[in-house]
Each structure stands twice: as C-alpha cells, then as structure tokens.
Design a protein around this motif. Structure first.
Motif, short mmCIF file in Angstrom:
data_model
loop_
_atom_site.label_atom_id
_atom_site.label_comp_id
_atom_site.label_asym_id
_atom_site.label_seq_id
_atom_site.Cartn_x
_atom_site.Cartn_y
_atom_site.Cartn_z
N PHE A 1 12.40 -24.95 18.32
CA PHE A 1 11.90 -24.28 19.51
C PHE A 1 12.10 -22.78 19.29
O PHE A 1 13.15 -22.23 19.64
CB PHE A 1 12.65 -24.77 20.75
CG PHE A 1 12.55 -26.27 20.94
CD1 PHE A 1 11.58 -26.82 21.76
CD2 PHE A 1 13.41 -27.13 20.27
CE1 PHE A 1 11.46 -28.20 21.91
CE2 PHE A 1 13.31 -28.51 20.40
CZ PHE A 1 12.33 -29.05 21.23
N PHE B 1 6.32 -24.34 19.46
CA PHE B 1 7.08 -25.52 19.04
C PHE B 1 6.70 -25.86 17.61
O PHE B 1 5.58 -25.61 17.16
CB PHE B 1 6.76 -26.73 19.95
CG PHE B 1 7.31 -28.03 19.43
CD1 PHE B 1 8.68 -28.26 19.42
CD2 PHE B 1 6.47 -29.00 18.91
CE1 PHE B 1 9.20 -29.45 18.91
CE2 PHE B 1 6.97 -30.20 18.40
CZ PHE B 1 8.34 -30.42 18.41
N THR C 1 7.84 -38.56 19.37
CA THR C 1 8.69 -37.45 19.81
C THR C 1 8.02 -36.11 19.59
O THR C 1 8.05 -35.22 20.46
CB THR C 1 10.05 -37.49 19.07
OG1 THR C 1 10.65 -38.76 19.28
CG2 THR C 1 10.97 -36.40 19.59
N ALA D 1 17.26 -29.89 21.11
CA ALA D 1 16.19 -30.86 21.32
C ALA D 1 16.63 -31.97 22.27
O ALA D 1 15.84 -32.46 23.09
CB ALA D 1 15.73 -31.45 19.99
N PHE E 1 7.20 -33.38 22.70
CA PHE E 1 7.63 -31.97 22.70
C PHE E 1 6.44 -31.02 22.66
O PHE E 1 6.42 -29.99 23.34
CB PHE E 1 8.56 -31.70 21.53
CG PHE E 1 9.97 -32.18 21.72
CD1 PHE E 1 10.64 -31.97 22.92
CD2 PHE E 1 10.64 -32.85 20.70
CE1 PHE E 1 11.95 -32.41 23.11
CE2 PHE E 1 11.95 -33.28 20.87
CZ PHE E 1 12.61 -33.07 22.08
N TYR F 1 13.10 -30.76 14.82
CA TYR F 1 12.38 -30.08 15.88
C TYR F 1 12.90 -28.66 16.06
O TYR F 1 14.11 -28.44 16.11
CB TYR F 1 12.50 -30.86 17.20
CG TYR F 1 12.19 -32.33 17.02
CD1 TYR F 1 10.89 -32.75 16.73
CD2 TYR F 1 13.21 -33.28 17.05
CE1 TYR F 1 10.61 -34.09 16.50
CE2 TYR F 1 12.93 -34.63 16.83
CZ TYR F 1 11.63 -35.03 16.55
OH TYR F 1 11.37 -36.35 16.31
N LYS G 1 16.56 -30.61 25.72
CA LYS G 1 15.15 -30.40 26.07
C LYS G 1 14.48 -31.73 26.45
O LYS G 1 13.68 -31.78 27.38
CB LYS G 1 14.43 -29.75 24.89
CG LYS G 1 13.08 -29.15 25.24
CD LYS G 1 13.23 -27.90 26.10
CE LYS G 1 11.88 -27.31 26.44
NZ LYS G 1 12.01 -26.20 27.42
N MET G 2 14.81 -32.79 25.72
CA MET G 2 14.25 -34.10 26.06
C MET G 2 14.71 -34.55 27.44
O MET G 2 13.92 -35.10 28.23
CB MET G 2 14.64 -35.14 25.01
CG MET G 2 14.01 -36.52 25.24
SD MET G 2 12.19 -36.50 25.18
CE MET G 2 11.92 -36.54 23.39
#
Length: 434
Positions: free
Chosen positions: A314, A304, A247, A326, A251, A312, A329-330
């Motif tokens: 951003f 990132f 992951t 996140a 990202f 995670y 975003k995925m």
C-alpha cells in the motif's frame, strides 16, 4: 523517487558464508560512502542472527553508520528507515522455501552495483558506528492505526484468529489488533521453542488448525503471517483460505473505489481476475517482472500493488510488502462493507489455475524462452516482460525462468476447466519437444 530491491539468497555457511556476508556489507558501504546510515534487522532464526552480524561488520568496515533493529518484521524496518535518515535497508531472513537457505534483501533509492572485485575498507579511525534502537515498534504500530479507519473497526468489535508463525511479527500484530478493538485468539505466537518451529510458515497443517479455530470461536477473520512479516494468508469466517487472486482483487477493488481512475501494479503471474476487477473499476493495471512489483508501485505512483504468494503493498503508507498492515486493512474492508469476508470474496471473479515446473539449466533458459516465443507468437496477446505470457479473453499461459533454481515454471489459468486441461496438454507437448 525510486526504489530498488536486490535479493541475495543461498545456503548458509556454504554459498552465504560469513566471509561472503561481510564482503557484501562492505560493498554496499562502498557505494554509500562514509557517514551514511543503514538500518538492518532480521527474523528469529539463529542463522539470520549470525549473517546479520557479519553483514553489519562489513558495513562498519566501510565507514557506514549501522542502526540495528534486532529481531523485527521486514515492514516495520522499512517503515522506520526514514525516521533514522537511512538511505539503505537490509533484512536477513530464512528462505520461505528451503530452511537451509538465507535471504539478504537490500532496499535502496539507488541501484547498488554488486560487481566490485574488491571491497574497500576504511582506515581504523574511520570505522562506522553501531547503535541499537527500540522505539520504532511504537512508531510503526501507531502509524498503522493512523492509516486505517480505526474507529470503524473498533465499532465493529471483530473477532480474529492470528498465527504469526512464532516469529518476528509476534510482538507487533496482537498489539495493533488490540489498538483497533479486536478480540484476538493467538496461535503460533509464543516464540520459537524448537528447531522445527523456527522454520514455521503458513502451510496446510497450520492453516487447517487456524480454520478449525475460526469456526469453533466464530471469528470474523483468520490471519496467517509468515516468519518475516511480509506475506499473509486470510481465512474467511467459514474457515476457508482465500486464494491469492481473490485477495488481490479485494484490495485492488477497495483501493480503486477510494481512488477512481488510479493505477494498480502486479506481476506477470497475476490472475486475469485482477484484470477484470481493475477494468470494471475504471483503473489501470501494470504488470511487471516478478521481482519488480515494489519498484513499480513507486515508479508508477500506484494506489495498490500485490503479487503471489500473499504479498501486498500500500504505497501511500509505505513501499514495502506488509502483511501486518494488510491484515488491518482487510479488517477495515470487512467493517466498511458490513459483510462477511466470504460474501466479499464472492464478488471477485474466479479462474481455474494449474502449474508445473520443468528442470532447465540456467544457461539454457534464454534459448527455451525464445523457442516458446516463436511457438506461441500467433496465439493470443504476447507479453515478454518476464518470460513468455500469452493472454486470451478468458485464460492465459505464462512460462518464466526461476530466478534461483534451474527450473522453468509454467502457469496456466482459465475460466473453463476443460480449456485449462487443453492448454496444459498443449504446453506440456511444446516443453517436451524442447
């Protein structure tokens, strides 16, 4: 701009008592001085409710204005702090590891000293105010949607299985998924009904159930968010949970493709897979101590940042580990690539990993690390940012002290399972010698 994060953790009604929590609030308030604002929120647990109230009382006793978010995920509280001109954010949540422990996190733009012997309280007429807010939910939801390609996601009409651990992300994430046109099957999103559910978190049992649902309904993505909304685990369309290193790589690769030559931050625990991805994309990777990834994401102006397990950030959106953002975003990445998540995951290098812990008194940890440093100095590339990490071209070993427990943690990673076993045996012998 700087960001400092301090975590105070301990057993409820023992190490973290009401008296302790109130005193902590007053110490934070002393640093801020009268008239400044603090936003505070908590997860769904009863212990968090109690401790948040006593922290609030301590803040008010120092003359500070307190803005109470009630039950809310950590990222939504952090995002909304600027709306209310707050200089400090405090969140109170149950520990992910031990259900009898409470975690108090303090986010601030200045380092707040915690060494005062006496917390100073203001006169009765200067006691701080307390207000409750509710409009932050819509503002955070709209901000998430505005910071992704919502139109692209809507056109893809993704199907998602979502588990919010019966906790504070329950009201937020389904609403946001609906705003970007997803068909969502909710699991663990009805709110806590028992003492066991109040401590629910992504684990083997819930992940197995999500996996079965993903395969049964033909979902594009499975999402498992923790109790306070800052950690997330993703499952691909085949029901397989993605490894943290995978992951992180997905990202980071997306962020660097959008911002060539930029910087990514992670901790010393990060897999060599992340080194490979960042290098291939022409970016720069900075490794910080485990508890300084958020600080580093701001300090180094990164695109990132991330850490294990499932954290995670951003920074262009906001400097906070955010499982909700996140997740969206995925989805955006899946739609952008127009590929199944399993195919996207295959693009990230895979390393074998193992790890173990060794009991070690807190006062002996520095001596152990010094011994290891001397033992490994002639090996590969040495990094002593946080513990002792030694890197080779296709593997690494990291030995670092636990922040909260009397343990030394050992992480070993290699492309080759044979080398992994060899390194593991070598480090175990060194540890046994110590």
């Amino acid at each position: 701009m700087s960001l400092f994060v301090r975590e105070v953790r301990g057993v409820v009604n023992s190490e973290i008592s009401n008296e302790f929590a109130s005193n902590l609030g007053t110490m934070v308030g002393n640093f801020l001085s009268k008239g400044n604002a603090v936003v505070i929120g908590r997860d769904t647990n009863q212990a968090s409710q109690m401790i948040k109230r006593t922290v609030t009382a301590g803040l008010m006793a120092a003359g500070v204005e307190v803005i109470d978010f009630g039950v809310a995920p950590i990222p939504s509280i952090n995002y909304s702090a600027g709306i209310y001109n707050a200089t400090v954010v405090i969140t109170v949540t149950t520990s992910h590891i031990h259900p009898d422990e409470i975690s108090i996190k303090i986010f601030s733009s200045h380092k707040i000293p915690m060494a005062q012997e006496h917390a100073e309280k203001v006169r009765w007429e200067d006691i701080g105010s307390l207000s409750y807010v509710h409009d932050y939910r819509a503002k955070y939801r709209d901000a998430v949607v505005e910071n992704v390609d919502a139109k692209l996601i809507r056109n893809h009409a993704s199907k998602v299985v979502l588990d919010c651990a019966n906790a504070s992300a329950v009201p937020f994430t389904p609403e946001i998924l609906a705003k970007v046109g997803c068909e969502t099957l909710l699991f663990g999103s009805h709110g806590p009904k028992s003492i066991d559910e109040r401590f629910a978190d992504p684990g083997p049992k819930s992940l197995s159930m999500i996996s079965n649902l993903v395969k049964t309904v033909g979902a594009d993505l499975g999402i498992a968010i923790d109790n306070d909304g800052d950690r997330v685990i993703f499952l691909d369309e085949k029901g397989n949970a993605l490894r943290d290193q995978t992951t992180l790589g997905i990202f980071a690769k997306d962020a660097l493709n959008e911002n060539p030559g930029s910087t990514v931050v992670s901790s010393v625990v990060a897999s060599r897979a992340l080194d490979d991805v960042v290098s291939a994309c022409g970016g720069e990777l900075i490794k910080t101590p485990v508890d300084l990834v958020l600080t580093g994401s701001v300090e180094y102006n990164t695109v990132f940042g991330g850490d294990e397990p499932g954290l995670y950030v951003f920074p262009k959106f906001h400097p906070c580990f955010d499982a909700i953002f996140a997740s969206i975003k995925m989805l955006e990445i899946i739609c952008k690539k127009n590929k199944a998540l399993s195919e996207i995951a295959e693009e990230i290098p895979e390393y074998q990993r193992t790890g173990f812990s060794v009991k070690c008194p807190h006062e002996k940890k520095e001596d152990v690390l010094e011994y290891l440093k001397v033992s490994l100095v002639d090996e590969g590339t040495l990094n002593s940012t946080d513990g002792v990490r030694v890197d080779w071209k296709d593997s690494y070993v990291l030995i670092r002290p636990s922040r909260f427990e009397p343990l030394i943690r050992v992480y070993i990673e290699s492309r080759s399972s044979e080398k992994l076993q060899k390194l593991g045996n070598k480090i175990k012998k060194i540890v046994e010698t110590i």
